[in-house]
Enzyme design. Structure first.
Site, mmCIF file in Angstrom:
data_model
loop_
_atom_site.group_PDB
_atom_site.id
_atom_site.type_symbol
_atom_site.label_atom_id
_atom_site.label_comp_id
_atom_site.label_asym_id
_atom_site.label_seq_id
_atom_site.Cartn_x
_atom_site.Cartn_y
_atom_site.Cartn_z
ATOM 1 N N GLY A 8 35.863 39.243 37.917
ATOM 2 C CA GLY A 8 34.588 39.894 38.433
ATOM 3 C C GLY A 8 34.902 40.095 39.825
ATOM 4 O O GLY A 8 35.411 39.137 40.639
ATOM 5 N N ALA A 16 40.544 34.130 39.909
ATOM 6 C CA ALA A 16 39.587 34.798 40.895
ATOM 7 C C ALA A 16 39.027 33.784 42.000
ATOM 8 O O ALA A 16 39.944 33.114 42.881
ATOM 9 C CB ALA A 16 38.221 35.541 40.217
ATOM 10 N N VAL A 22 45.060 34.068 41.141
ATOM 11 C CA VAL A 22 44.841 33.351 39.703
ATOM 12 C C VAL A 22 43.268 32.623 39.852
ATOM 13 O O VAL A 22 42.836 31.920 40.310
ATOM 14 C CB VAL A 22 45.808 32.016 39.507
ATOM 15 C CG1 VAL A 22 45.702 31.324 38.324
ATOM 16 C CG2 VAL A 22 47.337 32.710 39.834
ATOM 17 N N THR A 31 43.956 45.543 47.647
ATOM 18 C CA THR A 31 44.136 46.468 46.781
ATOM 19 C C THR A 31 44.970 45.897 45.569
ATOM 20 O O THR A 31 45.093 44.569 45.612
ATOM 21 C CB THR A 31 45.030 47.531 47.331
ATOM 22 O OG1 THR A 31 46.213 46.888 47.781
ATOM 23 C CG2 THR A 31 44.523 48.049 48.785
ATOM 24 N N LYS A 69 50.382 35.607 36.763
ATOM 25 C CA LYS A 69 49.802 34.311 37.121
ATOM 26 C C LYS A 69 49.971 33.106 36.621
ATOM 27 O O LYS A 69 50.449 32.372 37.488
ATOM 28 C CB LYS A 69 48.127 34.453 36.348
ATOM 29 C CG LYS A 69 47.257 35.638 36.888
ATOM 30 C CD LYS A 69 45.859 35.627 36.169
ATOM 31 C CE LYS A 69 45.084 36.785 36.617
ATOM 32 N NZ LYS A 69 43.720 36.976 36.028
ATOM 33 N N GLY A 101 34.072 46.810 33.933
ATOM 34 C CA GLY A 101 34.775 46.508 35.042
ATOM 35 C C GLY A 101 35.677 44.923 34.700
ATOM 36 O O GLY A 101 36.138 44.483 35.871
ATOM 37 N N LYS A 132 48.313 40.614 43.524
ATOM 38 C CA LYS A 132 49.496 39.663 42.915
ATOM 39 C C LYS A 132 50.887 40.077 42.989
ATOM 40 O O LYS A 132 51.661 39.436 42.631
ATOM 41 C CB LYS A 132 49.080 39.568 41.466
ATOM 42 C CG LYS A 132 47.718 38.758 40.761
ATOM 43 C CD LYS A 132 47.530 38.525 39.637
ATOM 44 C CE LYS A 132 46.713 39.535 39.020
ATOM 45 N NZ LYS A 132 45.439 39.675 39.296
ATOM 46 N N ASP A 189 49.596 40.937 33.131
ATOM 47 C CA ASP A 189 48.553 40.410 34.140
ATOM 48 C C ASP A 189 48.726 38.850 34.230
ATOM 49 O O ASP A 189 48.895 38.082 35.109
ATOM 50 C CB ASP A 189 47.492 40.601 34.155
ATOM 51 C CG ASP A 189 46.369 40.453 35.450
ATOM 52 O OD1 ASP A 189 46.907 40.911 36.544
ATOM 53 O OD2 ASP A 189 45.603 39.688 35.212
ATOM 54 N N GLU A 196 41.576 45.637 34.351
ATOM 55 C CA GLU A 196 42.038 46.522 35.487
ATOM 56 C C GLU A 196 41.930 48.011 34.920
ATOM 57 O O GLU A 196 41.604 48.231 33.767
ATOM 58 C CB GLU A 196 43.677 46.556 35.657
ATOM 59 C CG GLU A 196 44.126 45.001 35.620
ATOM 60 C CD GLU A 196 44.240 44.644 37.299
ATOM 61 O OE1 GLU A 196 44.639 45.573 37.988
ATOM 62 O OE2 GLU A 196 44.067 43.578 37.360
ATOM 63 N N LEU A 241 38.027 30.782 41.577
ATOM 64 C CA LEU A 241 38.096 29.155 41.266
ATOM 65 C C LEU A 241 39.441 28.567 42.170
ATOM 66 O O LEU A 241 40.347 29.130 42.272
ATOM 67 C CB LEU A 241 38.677 29.224 39.694
ATOM 68 C CG LEU A 241 37.436 29.545 38.920
ATOM 69 C CD1 LEU A 241 38.255 29.381 37.254
ATOM 70 C CD2 LEU A 241 36.336 28.660 38.999
#
Ligand code: ADP
Ligand code: ASP
Ligand code: MG
Length: 814
Positions: A796, A610, A608, A554, A681, A663, A578, A677, A666, A612
């Site tokens: 994504g 996704a 941070v 969430t 990060k 998408g 986050k 955001d 956010e 990676l």
């Protein structure tokens, strides 16, 4: 000769008794003694009725009625109508005597152990009589014998001591004289030399059968029950438990002594001394091999053979300065307990001699405390010894195996497995035979401890991970799909068995202790109970599974505020949310500390970039002694998408709208466009590099007009983008004229961090960043000039879900 004993479940109904008949008919022995228990559950009902009657509670009558119906119905189902009346009237007359006995207890309002034994003996008397009549009806060559005429005991009721000399002689005389090929006899009951009914202790029908087998030097003692042998652990609690094909008498003794109820512990001694083997078989699966118990020691087999447990244990501790160096205190302590008839299940003594601690049956607690305190009154009055302390709600869990003594490190492995699963150990004991190591733990932890130990010692290292997933939107649903696809591969290749036990969205939640069927999780969730993050946690805690992992997909701060509860209960947390890691530093650090203290990983790789491996790489750099000097990064897939698509032929408004629809942002695009955001990060990266930074310390050079930043709704926000289109076009034109591209860059250096839009020239690493890709440059002491670069798709649902998955596999390999 062969002795076959059928337990309560095996004779619980007419249908089951028919199976028993088949088994007995197929015996290849000329002479068979068939020992039967009371119909399943009847002994408990008899004791309940006796207890109610003694408390002058009329409800005993309805319990008696249930008992009556069970027996009469069974007769009606087993015996054809024309043969029923004689048997029904005999059973009814027995039930009348039983009623009179209960009435007597009801009238005087008390019960003696002698009367209780008399009452409870009707369970086996009735079952054996009915089964005998059924066998006769089926034309079997059968006779009946009341075991009370053969097994003689002392007058100690409820757990009488057998007089083997008299018993063996009576058995020999009787069984040798029998002409029939089958004798049916009741288990559990015996009689004293005075002629009173006595019993051999709960589960004692096994013992009856062993006494007969030993007296007659039987070829084999077969124990027919409701499971296919002695298992590596109680199969009702450990689904992965397996039946053991062969164990030694000693191993069987230890396992049953420590709670493997399938064999009543005293059963082994009589047959052991005669070298008669025991075969445990399943009445309901007679083709299963079962477990053979013989003298043969477990040769090269596994060191740990089984794990058993005893529930309802209390620990008694006696301590005080008066115990040091004074001989005889322990002796007195044990004497008092033994005189009170309280048996000690486990002993540990602190090496300081300052205290002694024993495990006893919980039901003996009050009596033990009173007698011990009375016995040490003199010392207690003079403060030389403290009044005895009793602690309840405990259980003993024991590893058993003949070969354990020759292997170091088994107890270490046992305790570290328990520790890793947050099972607190209250006391430890190693049997003098070195055939068992046992630990006292909380009763609530038994199932988890058994399963964790079973996994460690028996399951060829397949590790079960139990997942509780909150949030099944874009990312969550992709994640569940990936788990479904990879389940088989992970089990076969990584030896990880991933099960989803709980799922919740903001409306409903669903749990399945055996793992939710992922094919249809949406349907199941829809029908689930009302969602609530606190009761979700309560359920996770109550289920108390080993290797539990809470997965937060969430973006909710409320969900993030529950992490400490999970970690504090040794439940790992994996999150793409986050909020927790970018909240105040105390909270972030507190969660990391808890993860360490409670041995429960807290992983947030997807915070941070996704999927990676940015945070993981950073962790490895730091752990191996490197130091971060500078971080430069493009960390917003959304902003990258926006500025890669924005030019003089599009409007800024249209591009942001498109990013939202596809998408890439956010749900509230302002969180991305305002830079919040990205600030979160870079904050997390700075913190992971070892710096104590707060979100307010980060400089945000926002490119958005003040009015856009201050909007309160998506609608107003988009309207403001339209209004300031010219300003956005100016940003583009200026960059274009300088032969640069616009990138939203996050930077960290010398303890300071900033985020903002920058013009990036052609030769820069960021210039060619495509689509929604992210890039991070780590300048460190080891990489001072040429930074370590991590680059790839940074947004994504699919890649984020795979990042969460990777964190879960990290925990699996932990
Ligand atoms: P019966 O009525 O046939 O005497 P019990 O209920 O006394 O049967 O014993 C069988 C039960 O013992 C099984 O159903 C199982 O729940 C329990 N049990 C506990 N530990 C073990 C174990 N290690 N192996 C097999 N069964 C066990
Ligand atoms: N019926 C007795 C009990 O339930 C004895 C037995 O089944 O072994 O304890
Ligand atoms: Mg039993």
């Amino acid at each position: 000769m062969k002795v076959l004993k059928f337990g309560g479940t095996s004779v619980a109904s007419a249908k089951n008794i028919a199976l028993v008949k088949d088994i007995v008919s197929q015996s290849d022995n000329l002479k068979n003694i068939v020992v039967v228990s009371a119909f399943g559950g009847i002994t408990d009902l008899l004791l309940q009725a006796a207890h109610l009657a003694s408390e002058q509670n009329e409800k005993y009558k309805s319990v008696l009625k249930d008992i009556e119906e069970r027996h009469l119905n069974t007769i009606k189902q087993l015996i054809p109508v024309h043969g029923q009346s004689r048997i029904l009237s005999k059973v009814k007359s027995d039930l009348n005597i039983l009623e009179t006995l209960l009435e007597g207890s009801f009238l005087i309002g008390e019960i003696t152990t002698k009367l209780s034994d008399k009452i409870v003996s009707y369970g086996e008397l009735l079952s054996s009589y009915i089964i005998f009549e059924f066998f006769k009806q089926e034309q079997m060559d059968v006779t009946y014998k009341d075991s009370r005429e053969l097994i003689k005991t002392n007058d100690l009721n409820e757990k009488a001591v057998v007089n083997f000399e008299v018993t063996d002689a009576l058995c020999k005389t009787f069984f040798e004289s029998v002409q029939k090929s089958i004798v049916v006899a009741p288990g559990f009951i015996s009689s004293s030399e005075m002629g009173n009914s006595t019993t051999l202790g709960r589960g004692g029908s096994d013992y009856t059968a062993a006494i007969f087998a030993a007296a007659m030097n039987a070829d084999v003692l077969e124990i027919w029950t409701d499971v296919s042998g002695m298992y590596t652990a109680n199969p009702k609690l450990v689904k992965q438990a397996k039946a053991l094909p062969h164990i030694s008498y000693e191993e069987a003794m230890e396992l049953s002594h420590f709670g493997a109820k399938v064999l009543y512990p005293p059963t082994i001694q009589p047959v052991l001394s005669k070298g008669i083997s025991i075969l445990i078989k399943n009445t309901f699966k007679p083709d299963d091999k079962g477990t053979l118990i013989t003298q043969n020691k477990n040769g090269k087999g596994k060191t740990v053979r089984g794990i058993s447990h005893v529930e309802n244990i209390a620990l008694l501790s006696l301590e005080g300065p008066g115990m040091v160096g004074i001989p005889g205190i322990s002796k007195r302590f044990f004497e008092v307990l033994s005189q009170a008839g309280i048996s000690v299940v486990l002993i540990t003594q602190a090496s300081s001699e300052h205290s002694i601690c024993v495990g006893i049956s919980a039901e003996d607690t009050d009596e033990a405390v009173n007698t011990v305190n009375a016995a040490f009154e003199y010392e207690i009055d003079r403060n030389r010894i403290k009044p005895v302390i009793a602690e309840g709600n405990l259980a003993i869990i024991a590893l058993v195996g003949d070969n354990m003594k020759s292997h170091q490190g088994l107890s270490g492995k046992m305790f570290s497995t328990l520790g890793r699963n947050n099972v607190n150990i209250r006391a430890i004991a190693q049997g003098a035979s070195e055939r068992n190591v046992s630990a006292v733990i909380k009763k609530n932890d038994v199932k988890k401890a058994l399963n964790a130990l079973h996994e460690e010692f028996f399951e060829e290292n397949i590790k079960q991970l139990n997942l509780f997933v909150m949030g099944v939107g874009n990312v969550g649903s992709k994640f569940l799909k990936q788990v479904q696809q990879q389940k088989k591969y992970l089990k076969e290749n990584l030896k990880l068995n991933i099960r989803i036990i709980g799922i919740s969205n903001s409306r409903t939640m669903v749990f399945d202790e055996d793992g939710i069927a992922l094919k249809n999780w949406e349907g199941l969730l829809e029908k689930g109970e009302k969602a609530d993050k606190n009761s979700f946690f309560d359920t996770v805690q109550k289920l108390n599974y080993r290797n539990s992992i809470f997965v937060d997909n969430t973006a909710s701060d409320e969900v993030a505020s529950t992490y400490d509860a999970y970690l504090g209960n040794s439940i790992s947390v994996v999150t793409c949310n986050k909020i927790a890691c970018s909240s105040n530093y105390e909270n972030y650090q507190g969660l990391k500390n808890m993860a360490r203290e409670y041995n429960a990983p807290f992983l947030f790789e997807t915070n941070v970039g996704a999927g990676l491996p940015i945070i993981d790489t950073l962790k490895h750099l730091i752990a191996s002694g490197d130091k971060v000097l500078k971080i430069q990064a493009v960390l917003s897939g959304s902003l990258n998408f926006v500025f890669n698509n924005f030019n003089d032929k599009t409007t800024f408004y249209d591009v942001v709208k498109q990013a939202q629809e596809e998408g890439y942002t956010e749900p509230d695009p302002k969180i991305d466009l305002s830079g919040i955001d990205v600030m979160r990060k870079i904050l997390i990266l700075a913190r992971e590099s070892g710096n104590r930074l707060e979100i307010d310390d980060i400089e945000n050079k926002s490119f958005l007009p003040k009015e856009s930043l201050e909007t309160k709704s998506n609608e107003d926000f988009f309207a403001s983008l339209k209004k300031y289109e010219n300003d956005f076009q100016d940003l583009y034109t200026q960059a274009n004229e300088a032969d640069c591209k616009l990138k939203y860059v996050a930077q960290y250096e010398d303890g300071k961090a900033s985020v903002g839009l920058q013009q990036i020239p052609k030769n820069h690493d960021f210039y060619n960043l495509q689509g929604s890709d992210n890039i991070v440059l780590f300048y460190t002491e080891r990489y001072p000039n040429q930074p370590m670069i991590i680059k790839g798709a940074g947004a994504g649902a699919e890649v984020t879900a795979s990042g969460i998955f990777a964190d879960i596999i990290r925990i699996g390999n932990f």
